[in-house]
Design a protein around this motif. Structure first.
Motif, PDB file in Angstrom:
ATOM      1  N   ASP A 184      74.232  15.778   8.993  1.00 37.22           N
ATOM      2  CA  ASP A 184      72.798  16.042   8.975  1.00 37.22           C
ATOM      3  C   ASP A 184      72.567  17.516   9.322  1.00 37.22           C
ATOM      4  O   ASP A 184      72.424  17.881  10.481  1.00 37.22           O
ATOM      5  N   ALA A 185      72.598  18.344   8.282  1.00 37.57           N
ATOM      6  CA  ALA A 185      72.431  19.790   8.440  1.00 37.57           C
ATOM      7  C   ALA A 185      71.580  20.301   7.285  1.00 37.57           C
ATOM      8  O   ALA A 185      71.563  19.702   6.208  1.00 37.57           O
ATOM      9  N   PRO A 186      70.874  21.407   7.481  1.00 35.89           N
ATOM     10  CA  PRO A 186      69.985  21.907   6.420  1.00 35.89           C
ATOM     11  C   PRO A 186      70.711  22.391   5.169  1.00 35.89           C
ATOM     12  O   PRO A 186      70.085  22.572   4.132  1.00 35.89           O
ATOM     13  N   THR A 187      72.025  22.590   5.232  1.00 33.63           N
ATOM     14  CA  THR A 187      72.760  23.086   4.066  1.00 33.63           C
ATOM     15  C   THR A 187      73.669  22.028   3.443  1.00 33.63           C
ATOM     16  O   THR A 187      74.457  22.350   2.557  1.00 33.63           O
ATOM     17  N   THR A 188      73.569  20.786   3.868  1.00 35.40           N
ATOM     18  CA  THR A 188      74.383  19.709   3.307  1.00 35.40           C
ATOM     19  C   THR A 188      73.975  19.469   1.857  1.00 35.40           C
ATOM     20  O   THR A 188      72.791  19.427   1.543  1.00 35.40           O
ATOM     21  N   VAL A 223      69.905  19.238  -1.753  1.00 36.91           N
ATOM     22  CA  VAL A 223      70.150  19.790  -0.427  1.00 36.91           C
ATOM     23  C   VAL A 223      69.409  18.978   0.632  1.00 36.91           C
ATOM     24  O   VAL A 223      68.224  18.677   0.450  1.00 36.91           O
ATOM     25  N   THR A 224      70.079  18.644   1.689  1.00 36.81           N
ATOM     26  CA  THR A 224      69.695  17.887   2.888  1.00 36.81           C
ATOM     27  C   THR A 224      69.994  16.399   2.701  1.00 36.81           C
ATOM     28  O   THR A 224      69.951  15.874   1.583  1.00 36.81           O
ATOM     29  N   THR A 225      70.299  15.757   3.799  1.00 36.38           N
ATOM     30  CA  THR A 225      70.628  14.330   3.742  1.00 36.38           C
ATOM     31  C   THR A 225      69.428  13.505   3.301  1.00 36.38           C
ATOM     32  O   THR A 225      69.594  12.496   2.612  1.00 36.38           O
ATOM     33  N   GLU A 226      68.218  13.913   3.655  1.00 37.69           N
ATOM     34  CA  GLU A 226      67.025  13.157   3.240  1.00 37.69           C
ATOM     35  C   GLU A 226      66.854  13.215   1.720  1.00 37.69           C
ATOM     36  O   GLU A 226      66.565  12.209   1.076  1.00 37.69           O
ATOM     37  N   ALA A 227      67.050  14.397   1.131  1.00 37.87           N
ATOM     38  CA  ALA A 227      66.958  14.534  -0.331  1.00 37.87           C
ATOM     39  C   ALA A 227      68.080  13.753  -1.015  1.00 37.87           C
ATOM     40  O   ALA A 227      67.866  13.134  -2.066  1.00 37.87           O
ATOM     41  N   ILE A 228      69.270  13.771  -0.431  1.00 38.14           N
ATOM     42  CA  ILE A 228      70.394  12.999  -0.978  1.00 38.14           C
ATOM     43  C   ILE A 228      70.064  11.505  -0.928  1.00 38.14           C
ATOM     44  O   ILE A 228      70.301  10.779  -1.896  1.00 38.14           O
ATOM     45  N   THR A 287      83.880  18.533   0.920  1.00 36.30           N
ATOM     46  CA  THR A 287      84.069  19.407   2.069  1.00 36.30           C
ATOM     47  C   THR A 287      83.601  18.643   3.288  1.00 36.30           C
ATOM     48  O   THR A 287      82.462  18.167   3.344  1.00 36.30           O
ATOM     49  N   ILE A 288      84.510  18.490   4.236  1.00 33.29           N
ATOM     50  CA  ILE A 288      84.315  17.624   5.390  1.00 33.29           C
ATOM     51  C   ILE A 288      84.207  18.465   6.656  1.00 33.29           C
ATOM     52  O   ILE A 288      85.008  19.379   6.876  1.00 33.29           O
ATOM     53  N   ASP A 289      83.225  18.154   7.476  1.00 29.57           N
ATOM     54  CA  ASP A 289      83.121  18.732   8.810  1.00 29.57           C
ATOM     55  C   ASP A 289      84.202  18.057   9.659  1.00 29.57           C
ATOM     56  O   ASP A 289      84.174  16.831   9.843  1.00 29.57           O
ATOM     57  N   ILE A 290      85.167  18.813  10.126  1.00 27.97           N
ATOM     58  CA  ILE A 290      86.324  18.248  10.811  1.00 27.97           C
ATOM     59  C   ILE A 290      85.920  17.497  12.078  1.00 27.97           C
ATOM     60  O   ILE A 290      86.410  16.393  12.339  1.00 27.97           O
ATOM     61  N   ALA A 291      85.012  18.051  12.869  1.00 25.95           N
ATOM     62  CA  ALA A 291      84.649  17.434  14.153  1.00 25.95           C
ATOM     63  C   ALA A 291      84.004  16.065  13.988  1.00 25.95           C
ATOM     64  O   ALA A 291      84.309  15.129  14.728  1.00 25.95           O
ATOM     65  N   SER A 292      83.120  15.923  12.987  1.00 24.66           N
ATOM     66  CA  SER A 292      82.376  14.668  12.835  1.00 24.66           C
ATOM     67  C   SER A 292      82.972  13.732  11.790  1.00 24.66           C
ATOM     68  O   SER A 292      82.668  12.538  11.775  1.00 24.66           O
ATOM     69  N   GLY A 293      83.783  14.273  10.881  1.00 23.09           N
ATOM     70  CA  GLY A 293      84.306  13.469   9.784  1.00 23.09           C
ATOM     71  C   GLY A 293      83.248  13.169   8.733  1.00 23.09           C
ATOM     72  O   GLY A 293      83.405  12.283   7.905  1.00 23.09           O
ATOM     73  N   LYS A 294      82.159  13.945   8.727  1.00 20.79           N
ATOM     74  CA  LYS A 294      81.081  13.748   7.752  1.00 20.79           C
ATOM     75  C   LYS A 294      81.129  14.861   6.707  1.00 20.79           C
ATOM     76  O   LYS A 294      81.690  15.928   6.934  1.00 20.79           O
ATOM     77  N   PHE A 295      80.495  14.586   5.565  1.00 21.23           N
ATOM     78  CA  PHE A 295      80.549  15.523   4.460  1.00 21.23           C
ATOM     79  C   PHE A 295      79.517  16.636   4.605  1.00 21.23           C
ATOM     80  O   PHE A 295      78.346  16.374   4.859  1.00 21.23           O
ATOM     81  N   VAL A 296      79.973  17.862   4.401  1.00 22.62           N
ATOM     82  CA  VAL A 296      79.103  19.027   4.325  1.00 22.62           C
ATOM     83  C   VAL A 296      78.622  19.174   2.884  1.00 22.62           C
ATOM     84  O   VAL A 296      77.489  19.527   2.638  1.00 22.62           O
ATOM     85  N   SER A 297      79.532  18.860   1.949  1.00 25.04           N
ATOM     86  CA  SER A 297      79.152  18.875   0.534  1.00 25.04           C
ATOM     87  C   SER A 297      80.049  17.930  -0.253  1.00 25.04           C
ATOM     88  O   SER A 297      81.208  17.712   0.094  1.00 25.04           O
TER      89      SER A 297
END
Length: 156
Positions: A37-41, A52-57, A130-140
């Motif tokens: 959950d980041a503004p550039t996801t 762009v953004t989890t809400e739009a996705i 592209t995965i955020d290593i700390a959270s295991g969630k997708f950046v893109s």
């Protein structure tokens, strides 16, 4: 182990499989929950502009699931560069030491409900995660397949 990070390959496979399972579930909230959950996801298809953004996705995915269901099979995941650095790491959004990029191929079968019939088509696809290593969630997530065939199936 991957040469890009200390994250075990089994964990990366689990993360990517969880994404495919979420898509196959037709649950937009579950899909959105796999993203950071980041503004550039971002979620992107082919050369189209990214969503762009989890809400739009989540909104896009909910609309997509109203007419299409997907079942992924034949999934392979690459965590290390193949010949000539096949795993791309210079795509937007910018990668960093806190992210890891992996490539996956799959054979998604799309079921498109046109109202009068359900058209099914299997389309080989490649995805760059592209995965955020700390959270295991997708950046893109960047999906590449012949989406024009999905649109054609909508026409019946």
């Amino acid at each position: 182990m991957s040469t890009q990070t200390a994250t075990p390959d089994a964990d990366l496979v689990r993360i990517v499989q969880a994404y495919y399972d979420a898509v196959d579930s037709r649950d937009a909230a579950r899909v959105a929950d796999t993203y950071l959950d980041a503004p550039t996801t971002t979620l992107q298809f082919n050369a189209d502009d990214p969503i762009v953004t989890t809400e739009a996705i989540k909104e896009f995915t909910a609309g997509f699931f109203r007419i299409v269901s997907v079942k992924h099979t034949m999934i392979d995941i690459w965590t290390t560069p193949l010949m000539g650095d096949v795993v791309p790491v210079n795509l937007a959004p910018e990668r960093s030491a806190s992210t890891l990029t992996v490539v996956s191929t799959a054979l998604p079968t799309f079921s498109v409900d046109t109202g009068s019939a359900v058209n099914r088509l299997a389309l080989p696809a490649t995805s760059i995660f592209t995965i955020d290593i700390a959270s295991g969630k997708f950046v893109s997530v960047h999906n590449m397949f012949d989406i024009t065939k999905v649109y054609a199936a909508l026409s019946g």
